[in-house]
Design a protein around this motif. Sequence first.
Motif: not given
Length: 477
Positions: A181-190, A279-282, A458-466, A468-471
């Motif tokens: 959860n901590l890793i996901a929260e930091i990544a999403n905030s970033y 330009d970030l691609v998950p 794009k933010k939602l894409q990256l958030s889903a990428f984060v 999904m890894y957590q899920a």
Amino acid sequence: MIKSIINKCLGVACTAVIFTACTIPTLVDKSVNTKTPESFNTSMDTTSTATLQWKDYFTDPYLIALIDTALSNNQELNITLQEIQIARNEVRAKKGEYLPSVGIGAGAGVDKVGKYTRNGAVESNLEIDEGKEFPEPLGDLMVGAYANWEVDIWKKLRNAKKSAMMRYLSSVEGKNFMVTNLIAEIANSYYDLLALDNELENVQSNIKILNDALKIVKLQKDAARVTELAVRRFEAEVLKNQSRQYYIKQEIVEIENEINFLVGRYPQPVERDSESFIDLVPQSIQAGIPAQLLENRPDIRQAEMELAAAKLDVKVAKARFYPSLGISAGVGFQAFSPSYFAKTPESLLYSLAGDVMAPLVNRNAIKADYMSANAAQIQAVYNYEQAVLNAYIEVVNKLSLISNLNSSYELKAQQVEALTQSITISTVLFRSARADYMEVLLTQREALEAKFELIETKKLQLSAFVNMYQALGGGWH
């Protein structure tokens, strides 16, 4: 002698067991359902992204540095680590309960009895050595060791120790779940922070375009081709966007400090690379099969450990209906004077005793604990099944979200491209008096909003990428 005492106690215990076994309440049995669907979709590929370490999953060096710092400094995580230490000490304490306890003691005292009493008369006529009477007053010195042991016949103490061990392991899995959860929260905030940086840049770029358009409108007014209304509308749009950028700046400060809190430090700028955001691609996600969630998800493993502990608690509660066998022993030296300590076996003392205790009447408290332990075990079954179901639904939802966001982003990008081109076209047409100023204004406004929506997607894409890894249960390895 010890064997004889134990055998007698066991005989009494067996009699008590026969009496009590018939009166133990009947429990409601609830077995856990561990079945999961065979796949998340049509794929049966067992490769799961969850097995990747988080440093391999995330590639941004600034994000990796933030996560690494948080795993060392985050206060909530460190609090949880101390809870794990407490659970470990509980296991040690439970282990000590079914082992014999041995202690050592010493004592000294003095006693003066009346001469015309039974003890006084005996002491006055008793000689220790020839020509010597009992000392007056009489001292009492003792040094010895003692031991107590509850024989764990029904495995009550061993099961209690195993239950404590399961809860310790559960606390470890709870820590792992917190790490994910901590890793996901930091990544999403970033990624939120990167998105805000791009929104701010977008607004500032739009302000520049609007200012250029405002100059053109003023020239058009001087040439009597437009009215003062057009000038004022463009000025209002410029002011609106200038005001908007301060709201974004405030959001940036708050997100930065949210990240600073998570990494356990006081407010300071967060290093980041915002230019490459759009330009970030998950990475492509490999979900594996649902059965792998049982091994990869820390919350499911935690629920599993809690269920195992609850089952053991039922056994511990049931054992309280049966008699307990205790053995106590002691050995040492006792004399009224230090000079007699060395005289053995006269100064030697020892004791050995065994006792059997069983509940007979008014066992309401034991029955209540037994029924409560059973209810807690059934509750743990439901908690486990709920954790599995929740994990499966989370993965299915996020797989769908990733697919839909990819399609949406492609269309949004095309929309932004079309509106960006329309800004240039509308400006050229306005200069040649072939377009109204409102067309220019609306085109720029629509282009700005489309760019904001593209950034949000794009933010939602990256958030889903984060997420999904957590899920899937990644991040704690």
